[in-house]
Design an enzyme around this catalytic site. Structure first.
Site, mmCIF file in Angstrom:
data_model
loop_
_atom_site.group_PDB
_atom_site.id
_atom_site.type_symbol
_atom_site.label_atom_id
_atom_site.label_comp_id
_atom_site.label_asym_id
_atom_site.label_seq_id
_atom_site.Cartn_x
_atom_site.Cartn_y
_atom_site.Cartn_z
ATOM 1 N N THR A 1 0.846 -1.191 0.000
ATOM 2 C CA THR A 1 0.000 0.000 0.000
ATOM 3 C C THR A 1 0.879 1.238 0.000
ATOM 4 O O THR A 1 1.969 1.226 0.565
ATOM 5 C CB THR A 1 -0.970 -0.012 1.206
ATOM 6 O OG1 THR A 1 -1.782 1.153 1.163
ATOM 7 C CG2 THR A 1 -0.249 -0.067 2.531
ATOM 8 N N GLU B 1 -4.865 -2.836 4.414
ATOM 9 C CA GLU B 1 -4.554 -3.508 5.683
ATOM 10 C C GLU B 1 -5.737 -4.298 6.235
ATOM 11 O O GLU B 1 -5.585 -5.066 7.183
ATOM 12 C CB GLU B 1 -4.132 -2.468 6.748
ATOM 13 C CG GLU B 1 -2.808 -1.776 6.496
ATOM 14 C CD GLU B 1 -2.920 -0.556 5.580
ATOM 15 O OE1 GLU B 1 -3.882 -0.497 4.779
ATOM 16 O OE2 GLU B 1 -2.059 0.326 5.650
ATOM 17 N N LYS C 1 -6.946 22.196 8.930
ATOM 18 C CA LYS C 1 -6.917 22.754 10.282
ATOM 19 C C LYS C 1 -6.950 24.273 10.180
ATOM 20 O O LYS C 1 -5.940 24.902 9.890
ATOM 21 C CB LYS C 1 -5.670 22.296 11.048
ATOM 22 C CG LYS C 1 -5.721 20.821 11.453
ATOM 23 C CD LYS C 1 -4.744 19.993 10.657
ATOM 24 C CE LYS C 1 -5.007 18.500 10.801
ATOM 25 N NZ LYS C 1 -4.354 17.707 9.755
ATOM 26 N N TRP D 1 -11.338 21.946 12.900
ATOM 27 C CA TRP D 1 -11.207 21.040 11.753
ATOM 28 C C TRP D 1 -12.288 21.297 10.715
ATOM 29 O O TRP D 1 -13.455 21.463 11.044
ATOM 30 C CB TRP D 1 -11.351 19.578 12.211
ATOM 31 C CG TRP D 1 -10.170 19.052 12.945
ATOM 32 C CD1 TRP D 1 -8.950 19.657 13.081
ATOM 33 C CD2 TRP D 1 -10.091 17.808 13.647
ATOM 34 N NE1 TRP D 1 -8.115 18.860 13.824
ATOM 35 C CE2 TRP D 1 -8.784 17.715 14.181
ATOM 36 C CE3 TRP D 1 -10.975 16.764 13.862
ATOM 37 C CZ2 TRP D 1 -8.362 16.622 14.919
ATOM 38 C CZ3 TRP D 1 -10.560 15.672 14.599
ATOM 39 C CH2 TRP D 1 -9.257 15.602 15.126
HETATM 40 P P1 ADP Z 1 -4.204 4.111 -0.499
HETATM 41 O O1 ADP Z 1 -3.663 4.621 0.805
HETATM 42 O O2 ADP Z 1 -3.189 3.877 -1.549
HETATM 43 O O3 ADP Z 1 -5.420 4.858 -0.967
HETATM 44 P P2 ADP Z 1 -5.921 1.993 0.436
HETATM 45 O O4 ADP Z 1 -6.738 1.542 -0.697
HETATM 46 O O5 ADP Z 1 -5.485 1.006 1.416
HETATM 47 O O6 ADP Z 1 -4.648 2.638 -0.143
HETATM 48 O O7 ADP Z 1 -6.705 3.175 1.097
HETATM 49 C C1 ADP Z 1 -7.433 3.061 2.264
HETATM 50 C C2 ADP Z 1 -7.989 4.395 2.629
HETATM 51 O O8 ADP Z 1 -8.974 4.804 1.682
HETATM 52 C C3 ADP Z 1 -8.696 4.426 3.948
HETATM 53 O O9 ADP Z 1 -7.788 4.572 5.014
HETATM 54 C C4 ADP Z 1 -9.615 5.639 3.792
HETATM 55 O O10 ADP Z 1 -8.916 6.852 4.058
HETATM 56 C C5 ADP Z 1 -9.949 5.609 2.337
HETATM 57 N N1 ADP Z 1 -11.272 5.008 2.130
HETATM 58 C C6 ADP Z 1 -11.553 3.738 1.808
HETATM 59 N N2 ADP Z 1 -12.883 3.554 1.684
HETATM 60 C C7 ADP Z 1 -13.467 4.741 1.958
HETATM 61 C C8 ADP Z 1 -14.822 5.214 2.013
HETATM 62 N N3 ADP Z 1 -15.848 4.434 1.738
HETATM 63 N N4 ADP Z 1 -15.021 6.501 2.338
HETATM 64 C C9 ADP Z 1 -13.993 7.321 2.598
HETATM 65 N N5 ADP Z 1 -12.701 6.951 2.558
HETATM 66 C C10 ADP Z 1 -12.434 5.673 2.240
#
Ligand code: ADP
Length: 538
Positions: free
Chosen positions: A180, A324, A432, A437
């Site tokens: 990732t 993860e 921020k 926020w």
């Molecule tokens: P990358 O960090 O390369 O995008 P990932 O696919 O593992 O890799 O990304 C996971 C992240 O994507 C999560 O930690 C979150 O921030 C975001 N994410 C995943 N699904 C959603 C969702 N339904 N709504 C908002 N954010 C999401």
């Protein structure tokens, strides 16, 4: 009760009970179709061929491929023989690809013929790779710039279709891995255990989540090199669904043609995919049989959900997860007693990231304390459970993310009294402003609710007084016009005044990550000083 939970068992079950079911694969040479029985035969041949190349239990085999039937064969052949399926993101920079192949110590790479040119320049940087197996119909390995090279089809033709799988593997051993992206530094490796993916696949069949079954025709748009295509190939095959794999560079038109021709009932992808498909669907309607569009990876804008459901009668489901987390962690679905609420209230619930998937544990924590379930307080989302990773593979960054048995997601969320999780933002994307926020996601969702807007991204940029202020980037739909002032007016009333973006810039396109999410880091880097430069509207 002590039967080990192995990928081989999913494969075996599908072979026994669904030999006549169909797999459809879009390849550079056209549509290829075969039955589960033929898929099983070729999968065993692949294991036999890999074994003859010297691959054994625990060895890592990389795949560098689009979503097609050969990649699917690798999905089952490699874990079933006890080796580790390492899916490599084809859109990473060459240096990152070299890093992860070396870090995983891949022994063999399976490479789509069309993607060979991406690896050729870095061949010399991949010392652990002993063989390249080229996937395609007419492959001449002697002419390949990747050496030593073999033709996948030639290897399969000579291999053993009766290859026997071990049934006594440790269910906690690795069956796969995926890297990732990290905000800074090299990608981080996540190893998936047999047990984790087995249980994750089972969770995809629950009626409370995706309810995948043999009545489905499943099309994963999400790449098989990204978080196991959200587990869809494993679960779909186990449960006997017809699987449709969209092949190289699927455009919205290609996807819609496939969905229409193959009567796809469920398809999964990130919001930018569904935005593109929606545009195409409105321009060129086709008859569809979709019972669920599964959307995750980034927040699904409520306006997108509404457009699918109200204009096209296609149910839209929002889910959340990470590499993860295998990845399905939360899934948004109304509770029985919420079904009669007015549409707007139902939409607000369904636009949240949803309820925790059964089998997992979750906390939302601020300053070490769990936040109240009031839908307002915000904290970091923590997860643990049988398909949540508990370390990064051979990586010292493990200690800052996996603490006391919990995965610290880096996502800020709130939770309402019913348990629906609402992701406010990624920690690094929160704006921020003056100690308060602002959620970039909320602003983006609202802007994408304007009928003229196709895509919107909001990032925090430096401000002399407030530290950071929101700056919005907007891509308009073709032949649509709207001014900054009109957009600002549109947002007024939806947000407190101090939330409104200080400026709105129109772009041709929002930069995207390798898996199609908005790449806000690029915008932040590029426009960091925008408001304090003379270009800003300050
Ligand atoms: P990358 O960090 O390369 O995008 P990932 O696919 O593992 O890799 O990304 C996971 C992240 O994507 C999560 O930690 C979150 O921030 C975001 N994410 C995943 N699904 C959603 C969702 N339904 N709504 C908002 N954010 C999401």
């Amino acid at each position: 009760m002590n039967t080990p939970l192995l990928i081989e068992r999913l494969f075996q079950y599908a072979q026994t009970y669904f030999p006549r079911k169909e797999i459809v694969s879009r390849t550079p040479d056209g549509i290829f179709r075969y039955t589960y029985a033929d898929f099983g035969n070729r999968t065993r041949r692949l294991s036999s061929a890999l074994s003859r190349l010297g691959v054994g239990p625990g060895d890592r085999v990389g795949t560098f491929a689009w979503n097609d039937h050969r990649h699917l064969e690798a999905y089952f052949a490699i874990p079933s023989m006890g080796s580790v399926l390492h899916t490599i993101n084809i859109r990473l920079a060459p240096d990152q690809i070299a890093y992860i192949v070396n870090h995983a110590e891949d022994k063999v790479l399976l490479v789509d013929a069309g993607l060979v040119p991406l690896l050729a320049p870095i061949r010399d940087k991949l010392p652990t790779v002993e063989a390249f197996v080229i996937l395609g119909n007419q492959v001449d390995p002697s002419a390949s710039p990747l050496q030593p090279a073999y033709s996948y089809e030639a290897l399969l033709a000579e291999a053993d279709p009766e290859f026997e799988y071990p049934t006594d593997l440790d269910e906690n051993s690795a069956m796969g891995m995926c890297y990732t992206s990290a905000t800074t530094g090299n990608p981080k490796g996540v190893a998936y255990s047999h047990r984790g993916i087995y249980l994750h696949s089972m969770s995809m069949g629950l009626a409370n989540t995706v309810a995948l079954s043999d009545t489905d025709v499943a099309l994963p748009v999400v790449p098989m090199f990204h978080a196991n295509a959200w587990g869809m190939p494993f679960a779909a095959i186990w449960f006997g669904a017809k699987l449709v794999l969209p092949g190289p560079t699927p455009t919205p038109a290609i996807l819609l043609d496939l969905m229409s021709q193959e009567q796809v009932t469920i398809s999964a992808g990130v919001p930018t995919i569904w935005l593109g498909v929606l545009q195409e669907l409105e321009a060129h309607p086709r008859p569809l049989s979709l019972r669920m569009v599964l959307c995750g990876g980034s927040a699904a804008p409520p306006a997108l959900i509404r457009a699918y459901e109200e204009r096209h009668g296609i149910p839209f489901a929002h889910a959340y997860g990470m590499t993860e987390t295998s990845p399905l962690a939360t899934f948004s679905r109304l509770k029985s007693y919420q079904r009669d609420l007015p549409y707007n209230e139902r939409l607000a619930i369904r636009a949240t990231q949803g309820l925790l998937v059964p089998g997992l544990d979750m906390r939302i924590v601020k300053d070490g304390e769990d936040v109240a379930w009031d839908g307002k307080q915000m904290g970091e989302l923590l997860l643990r459970g049988p398909w949540i990773a508990d370390e990064y593979y051979h990586d010292e960054r493990t200690t800052s993310t996996f603490i006391d048995g919990w995965l610290h997601t880096g996502d800020v969320a709130s939770i309402d009294p019913e348990g629906f999780v609402r992701l406010v933002d990624r920690t690094k994307d929160l704006i921020k402003s003056g100690g308060e926020w602002i959620s970039s996601v909320d602003l983006e969702n609202a802007i994408m609710g304007h009928p003229a807007v196709l895509e919107a991204a909001v990032v925090g940029v430096t401000h002399p007084k407030w530290d950071e202020r929101p700056l919005a980037f907007v891509v308009l739909k073709p032949n649509q016009k709207v001014t900054k002032e009109e957009l600002r007016e549109f947002l007024t009333g939806q947000f407190a005044k101090w939330w409104l973006p200080d400026d709105i810039l129109f772009l041709e396109e929002i930069p995207k990550t390798s898996v199609g999410k908005f790449m806000k880091r690029t915008l932040r880097d590029q426009y960091h000083d925008y408001l304090i430069s003379d270009k800003g509207s300050l």
